[in-house]
Design an enzyme around this catalytic site. Structure first.
Site, PDB file in Angstrom:
ATOM      1  N   GLN A 254       0.730  -1.321   0.013  1.00 37.71           N
ATOM      2  CA  GLN A 254      -0.118  -0.163   0.044  1.00 37.71           C
ATOM      3  C   GLN A 254       0.847   1.264  -0.169  1.00 37.71           C
ATOM      4  O   GLN A 254       0.421   2.063  -0.636  1.00 37.71           O
ATOM      5  CB  GLN A 254      -1.082   0.021   1.247  1.00 37.71           C
ATOM      6  CG  GLN A 254      -1.987  -1.151   1.156  1.00 37.71           C
ATOM      7  CD  GLN A 254      -2.719  -0.974  -0.189  1.00 37.71           C
ATOM      8  OE1 GLN A 254      -3.491  -0.160  -0.543  1.00 37.71           O
ATOM      9  NE2 GLN A 254      -2.646  -2.137  -0.963  1.00 37.71           N
ATOM     10  N   HIS A 257       1.723   2.991  -3.326  1.00 35.11           N
ATOM     11  CA  HIS A 257       0.685   3.747  -4.105  1.00 35.11           C
ATOM     12  C   HIS A 257       0.903   5.022  -4.117  1.00 35.11           C
ATOM     13  O   HIS A 257       0.935   5.628  -5.207  1.00 35.11           O
ATOM     14  CB  HIS A 257      -0.868   3.507  -3.651  1.00 35.11           C
ATOM     15  CG  HIS A 257      -1.568   2.271  -3.931  1.00 35.11           C
ATOM     16  ND1 HIS A 257      -1.916   2.216  -5.260  1.00 35.11           N
ATOM     17  CD2 HIS A 257      -2.088   1.315  -3.335  1.00 35.11           C
ATOM     18  CE1 HIS A 257      -2.621   1.137  -5.414  1.00 35.11           C
ATOM     19  NE2 HIS A 257      -2.804   0.489  -3.999  1.00 35.11           N
ATOM     20  N   GLU A 322      -9.011   1.508   5.584  1.00 35.71           N
ATOM     21  CA  GLU A 322      -9.509   0.902   4.407  1.00 35.71           C
ATOM     22  C   GLU A 322      -9.218  -0.514   4.354  1.00 35.71           C
ATOM     23  O   GLU A 322     -10.582  -1.321   4.077  1.00 35.71           O
ATOM     24  CB  GLU A 322      -8.867   1.625   3.329  1.00 35.71           C
ATOM     25  CG  GLU A 322      -9.128   1.255   1.804  1.00 35.71           C
ATOM     26  CD  GLU A 322      -8.365   1.797   0.887  1.00 35.71           C
ATOM     27  OE1 GLU A 322      -8.667   1.957  -0.571  1.00 35.71           O
ATOM     28  OE2 GLU A 322      -7.324   2.300   0.985  1.00 35.71           O
ATOM     29  N   HIS A 323      -8.030  -0.901   4.455  1.00 31.89           N
ATOM     30  CA  HIS A 323      -7.936  -2.270   4.524  1.00 31.89           C
ATOM     31  C   HIS A 323      -7.377  -2.929   5.634  1.00 31.89           C
ATOM     32  O   HIS A 323      -6.435  -2.029   6.223  1.00 31.89           O
ATOM     33  CB  HIS A 323      -6.765  -2.628   3.572  1.00 31.89           C
ATOM     34  CG  HIS A 323      -7.054  -2.394   2.235  1.00 31.89           C
ATOM     35  ND1 HIS A 323      -6.097  -0.966   1.466  1.00 31.89           N
ATOM     36  CD2 HIS A 323      -7.445  -2.907   0.971  1.00 31.89           C
ATOM     37  CE1 HIS A 323      -6.863  -0.586   0.349  1.00 31.89           C
ATOM     38  NE2 HIS A 323      -7.488  -1.708  -0.006  1.00 31.89           N
ATOM     39  N   ASP A 356      -7.503  -6.763  -4.243  1.00 27.19           N
ATOM     40  CA  ASP A 356      -7.319  -5.631  -4.969  1.00 27.19           C
ATOM     41  C   ASP A 356      -7.728  -6.078  -6.408  1.00 27.19           C
ATOM     42  O   ASP A 356      -8.055  -5.302  -7.480  1.00 27.19           O
ATOM     43  CB  ASP A 356      -5.802  -5.149  -5.052  1.00 27.19           C
ATOM     44  CG  ASP A 356      -5.730  -4.082  -4.236  1.00 27.19           C
ATOM     45  OD1 ASP A 356      -6.519  -3.403  -3.552  1.00 27.19           O
ATOM     46  OD2 ASP A 356      -4.644  -3.451  -4.102  1.00 27.19           O
ATOM     47  N   HIS A 415     -52.402  19.758   4.564  1.00 33.91           N
ATOM     48  CA  HIS A 415     -51.954  18.405   4.702  1.00 33.91           C
ATOM     49  C   HIS A 415     -53.164  17.608   5.404  1.00 33.91           C
ATOM     50  O   HIS A 415     -53.824  16.255   4.787  1.00 33.91           O
ATOM     51  CB  HIS A 415     -50.724  17.725   5.376  1.00 33.91           C
ATOM     52  CG  HIS A 415     -49.573  17.967   4.842  1.00 33.91           C
ATOM     53  ND1 HIS A 415     -49.161  19.176   4.281  1.00 33.91           N
ATOM     54  CD2 HIS A 415     -48.501  17.054   4.417  1.00 33.91           C
ATOM     55  CE1 HIS A 415     -48.018  19.050   3.732  1.00 33.91           C
ATOM     56  NE2 HIS A 415     -47.429  17.790   3.854  1.00 33.91           N
TER      57      HIS A 415
END
Length: 433
Positions: A254, A257, A322-323, A356, A415
């Site tokens: 990761q 990235h 996230e992971h 992934d 109403h």
């Protein structure tokens, strides 16, 4: 990697909303596309992407797609087809059906599920091209039944040769047959407002740089968007049984990235912490993207040592990654305590890249702690729901007084009278009989 105690650790990652200058640039681009359509789109493609095009050249042709197949390896085509099959099979299990429920009093209640009509998928072309993201955006939309899926990507993701052939092949294998060579904020605006060449869409999804993110935020409300995604994140929860070499490799998977990506180990073992720290340094020197990964590790990486597995899980829930990889002796035993994580990978052989690329669950996952309330992209992101109400006369008359009471308590006499007029008319009809 720096080793810290849980009480000392605080990962402050402010959401990237862009500078005032970046926001102003995006507002100008979006406004110009809205006002001028293709003319502005072509102008920004030339000035920002350094590619001069005519309107007739915006759409990718069938001949270009066929040429792309000749530029990629057969092994890649086989791999992308196998991954697509797994992703499709997983998302097929998420499909919803419309339903209707006939009540004893003759009323009918229900929910109608319909796919969105047209979805735009943005595919970036900055530091790397991601064919896998094409599959993760397109296939759930297809499974949901979206009839029109259009892809946009910068005109030179593959350098001088134009669009990266791996992106084109991935899109073709996923079933996309409408693609345009436009990128950046101008592409997002074109999808949102439409131009003579590109029909507007109902939703825009897919990752991009800060200008793409700001443009998505600018047009949200006119169209739906998937999210404003932040940098990638991974947390590995490990005990003394974890293999330091595996842990280090997954952290770096990761970190490579983006310089802003975060890679964190939470462990109950001082020994594992020390070994992983050394192993990360060893493996860093072997990575082609060493500079990117090293910046990530130095600025947003950490090893957190906890006194117990329960304390480690509490840290994980606070980070809401996230992971999340769970590399402990009995990983399944932790599931009931893990509350906040976008995707959970159990055991030493469930390395994050399995998710992934290949396993089937979506890899577009909430970042920046938003796993506290958000979920991975799935089929539900590409449907809309309509409530269905068909009240019988019996049901209306039986519940009229309650409905009018609630309406009048809110000060909405109109109403109440909409119900009252029916009650009075039905009462008059019964008296006449």
């Amino acid at each position: 990697m720096k080793i810290v105690q849980a009480a000392q650790f605080d990962l402050r990652r402010d959401v990237e909303y862009g500078s005032e200058e970046q926001v102003a640039i995006v507002k100008r681009i979006v406004g110009d596309i809205k006002a001028e359509g293709d003319a502005a789109l072509l102008r920004y493609t030339e000035s920002l992407d350094h590619t001069k095009l005519e309107a007739s050249q915006l759409r990718v042709t069938d001949a270009e797609l066929q040429a792309a197949y000749s530029r990629v390896e057969p092994s890649f085509i086989e791999a992308i087809a196998a991954a697509a099959a797994n992703i499709r099979a997983f998302h097929e299990r998420q499909k919803r059906n419309s339903w209707m429920d006939l009540q004893p009093d003759g009323s009918l209640l229900g929910q109608i599920i319909r796919p969105l009509r047209r979805v735009g998928v943005y595919v970036p072309g900055g530091k790397a091209a991601y064919p896998s993201s094409v599959l993760m955006n397109v296939i759930p939309a297809q499974v949901a039944g979206v009839p029109e899926i259009v892809m946009v990507t910068p005109p030179a993701t593959g350098g001088r040769e134009g669009i990266d052939p791996y992106i084109l092949v991935a899109a073709a294998e996923a079933g996309v047959n409408e693609m345009y060579r436009v990128g950046g904020a101008q592409a997002i605006a074109a999808l949102a407002y439409g131009t003579d060449s590109i029909e507007r869409v109902d939703k825009i999804c897919g990752p991009g740089n800060i200008y793409v993110a700001l443009a998505k935020r600018e047009v949200y409300g006119l169209v739906d968007i998937d999210s404003l995604a932040g940098p990638s994140e991974i947390v590995v929860l490990a005990d003394e049984t974890a293999d330091p070499e595996y842990v280090a490799a997954d952290l770096l998977s990761q970190a490579e990235h983006d310089e802003l990506a975060s890679a964190i180990l939470v462990t109950t073992s001082e020994r594992v912490a020390e070994y992983v720290s050394a192993e990360v340094e060893r493996q860093l020197s072997l990575l082609p993207r060493e500079n990117i990964a090293r910046a990530s590790i130095e600025n947003y990486g950490a090893i957190i040592v906890t006194g117990s597995l329960e304390e480690g899980i509490a840290v994980v829930n606070r980070l809401a990654p996230e992971h999340l990889e769970v590399m402990v002796q009995n990983p399944v035993d932790c599931l009931g305590l893990i509350e906040n994580a976008g995707a959970i990978f159990l055991g030493p052989y469930s390395s994050e890249p399995v998710g992934d690329y290949f396993a089937g669950p979506n890899h577009i996952i909430p970042t920046n702690g938003t796993a506290r309330f958000a979920s991975p992209v799935d089929v539900d992101d590409f449907i809309k729901k309509s409530s269905l109400i068909q009240y019988s006369k019996q049901a209306l008359l039986a519940n009229a007084a309650t409905i009018m009471e609630l309406a009048r308590r809110e000060g909405l006499e109109g109403h109440a009278r909409a119900i009252e007029v029916r009650v009075n008319k039905e009462g008059a009809a019964r008296r006449a009989d």
